[in-house]
Design a protein around this motif. Structure first.
Motif, PDB file in Angstrom:
ATOM      1  N   ARG A 118       0.893  -0.947   0.137  1.00  0.00           N
ATOM      2  CA  ARG A 118       0.068   0.316  -0.159  1.00  0.00           C
ATOM      3  C   ARG A 118       0.990   1.284   0.207  1.00  0.00           C
ATOM      4  O   ARG A 118       0.592   2.806  -0.732  1.00  0.00           O
ATOM      5  N   ALA A 119       2.113   1.894   0.765  1.00  0.00           N
ATOM      6  CA  ALA A 119       2.886   2.454   0.675  1.00  0.00           C
ATOM      7  C   ALA A 119       3.353   2.454  -1.028  1.00  0.00           C
ATOM      8  O   ALA A 119       3.679   3.856  -0.955  1.00  0.00           O
ATOM      9  N   ALA A 120       4.205   1.730  -0.787  1.00  0.00           N
ATOM     10  CA  ALA A 120       4.759   1.974  -2.724  1.00  0.00           C
ATOM     11  C   ALA A 120       3.120   2.250  -3.518  1.00  0.00           C
ATOM     12  O   ALA A 120       4.391   3.532  -4.779  1.00  0.00           O
ATOM     13  N   ILE A 121       2.427   1.910  -3.261  1.00  0.00           N
ATOM     14  CA  ILE A 121       1.713   1.876  -5.000  1.00  0.00           C
ATOM     15  C   ILE A 121       1.740   3.681  -4.563  1.00  0.00           C
ATOM     16  O   ILE A 121       0.738   4.781  -4.846  1.00  0.00           O
ATOM     17  N   SER A 122       1.369   4.322  -2.800  1.00  0.00           N
ATOM     18  CA  SER A 122       0.587   5.551  -2.508  1.00  0.00           C
ATOM     19  C   SER A 122       1.789   6.504  -2.765  1.00  0.00           C
ATOM     20  O   SER A 122       1.506   7.488  -3.217  1.00  0.00           O
ATOM     21  N   ASP A 123       3.225   5.890  -3.332  1.00  0.00           N
ATOM     22  CA  ASP A 123       4.288   7.048  -3.632  1.00  0.00           C
ATOM     23  C   ASP A 123       4.682   6.343  -4.371  1.00  0.00           C
ATOM     24  O   ASP A 123       5.787   7.349  -4.861  1.00  0.00           O
ATOM     25  N   GLY A 124       3.600   5.919  -5.379  1.00  0.00           N
ATOM     26  CA  GLY A 124       3.779   5.896  -6.768  1.00  0.00           C
ATOM     27  C   GLY A 124       4.987   4.850  -7.227  1.00  0.00           C
ATOM     28  O   GLY A 124       5.848   4.947  -8.517  1.00  0.00           O
ATOM     29  N   ARG A 125       5.709   4.425  -6.462  1.00  0.00           N
ATOM     30  CA  ARG A 125       6.850   3.016  -6.859  1.00  0.00           C
ATOM     31  C   ARG A 125       6.073   1.930  -7.637  1.00  0.00           C
ATOM     32  O   ARG A 125       6.536   1.503  -8.106  1.00  0.00           O
TER      33      ARG A 125
END
Length: 224
Positions: A118-125
Motif C-alpha cells: 500500500r505504501a509503495a502504491i501511495s508514493d508511486g513506486r
C-alpha cells in the motif's frame, strides 16, 4: 484436505471481499452489442479471455510477482510491464482499481506485506495491478505458485459469468455449466510453462473493444 488447500478455497471464494463484484471486465460491453450475449457466446468469450489474455498476460505477471516475493523493485518492473501491455484503458484502470480493492481487504485482515505494498502504491513506486497484488499477497500467505494460478484462472471465469448473471443475460444453472466447461481450460492454461522473463502477450480484441465502448455509456452497472 490440507490447510493450504483450504486456504486456496478461501481466497478463490467469490464471497471473499476482493471488490471484484464491481468489474465485468468487458461483459457489460458485450451485452450491449447488437448481437447481444447468450450462454454460448459468453462461453466462447470467456474461453477467449482465458486462453488469449489471461494465460499470456495476467497469469505470467502473477507468477513473476509470486516469485519476486517482497522485492518491491522487481514487483514495480512487472507492474510497469503489465501496464504497458494493456492498451485498453478500461481494462488497465480496472486492473489497478481491482488490485487496490483486494489490497484494502488484506490490509484489514492483517496479511503480511500488505502495508508495504500500500505504501509503495501511495508514493508511486507501484501501480498495483491486480495480478501483481495477487502474486505478492498470496505468496505472503503461504500459497504455492500453482495454487495461485489456479485461483486466479478460476476467478477470471467466475467473474465473467457472475457479471452476465447480474446483467440478467444467463441464469444460475447456465452459469455453472459454463464454469464447469471451462475448468479444464483453466487447468490447462494454469499448468503451461511460465516464460523466464515477464513478457506479456494478449489478444482478445472483441471484449476489449466492448469494454472501451462501455466506458462511454451513460448508464453502467459495472466499472468496466
Amino acid at each position: 484436505m490440507t490447510t493450504g488447500r483450504l486456504l486456496a478455497l478461501q481466497h478463490a471464494d467469490t464471497a471473499f471481499p476482493s471488490g471484484a463484484f464491481a468489474f465485468s471486465n468487458g461483459v457489460e460491453g458485450l451485452a450491449a452489442l447488437a448481437s447481444g450475449l447468450d450462454a454460448p457466446s459468453l462461453r466462447h468469450a470467456a474461453e477467449a479471455v482465458v486462453r488469449y489474455r489471461w494465460a499470456g498476460s495476467e497469469r505470467v505477471a502473477l507468477a513473476h510477482a509470486h516469485r519476486a516475493g517482497d522485492d518491491l523493485a522487481v514487483l514495480a518492473r512487472i507492474d510497469a510491464a503489465l501496464e504497458a501491455a494493456t492498451p485498453a484503458e478500461p481494462m488497465r484502470l480496472g486492473s489497478r482499481r481491482n488490485g487496490g480493492a483486494l489490497l484494502a481487504a488484506h490490509l484489514r485482515l492483517g496479511t503480511p506485506g500488505a502495508g508495504p505494498l500500500r505504501a509503495a502504491i501511495s508514493d508511486g513506486r507501484l501501480l498495483g495491478h491486480l495480478s501483481v497484488v495477487q502474486g505478492a499477497l498470496w505468496r505472503a500467505l503461504g500459497l504455492e505458485e500453482a495454487a495461485c494460478l489456479e485461483i486466479a484462472g478460476y476467478q477470471t471465469v467466475a467473474g465473467l459469468v457472475a457479471a452476465a448473471v447480474r446483467l440478467g443475460r444467463i441464469g444460475a444453472i447456465e452459469a455453472q455449466a459454463i464454469v464447469a466447461a471451462l475448468l479444464p481450460v483453466v487447468a490447462e492454461c494454469a499448468a503451461a510453462p511460465i516464460p523466464d522473463t515477464p513478457d506479456f502477450t494478449a489478444f482478445a480484441p472483441l471484449i476489449e473493444i466492448a469494454a472501451m465502448r462501455h466506458a462511454r455509456a451513460e448508464l453502467r452497472l459495472f466499472a468496466n
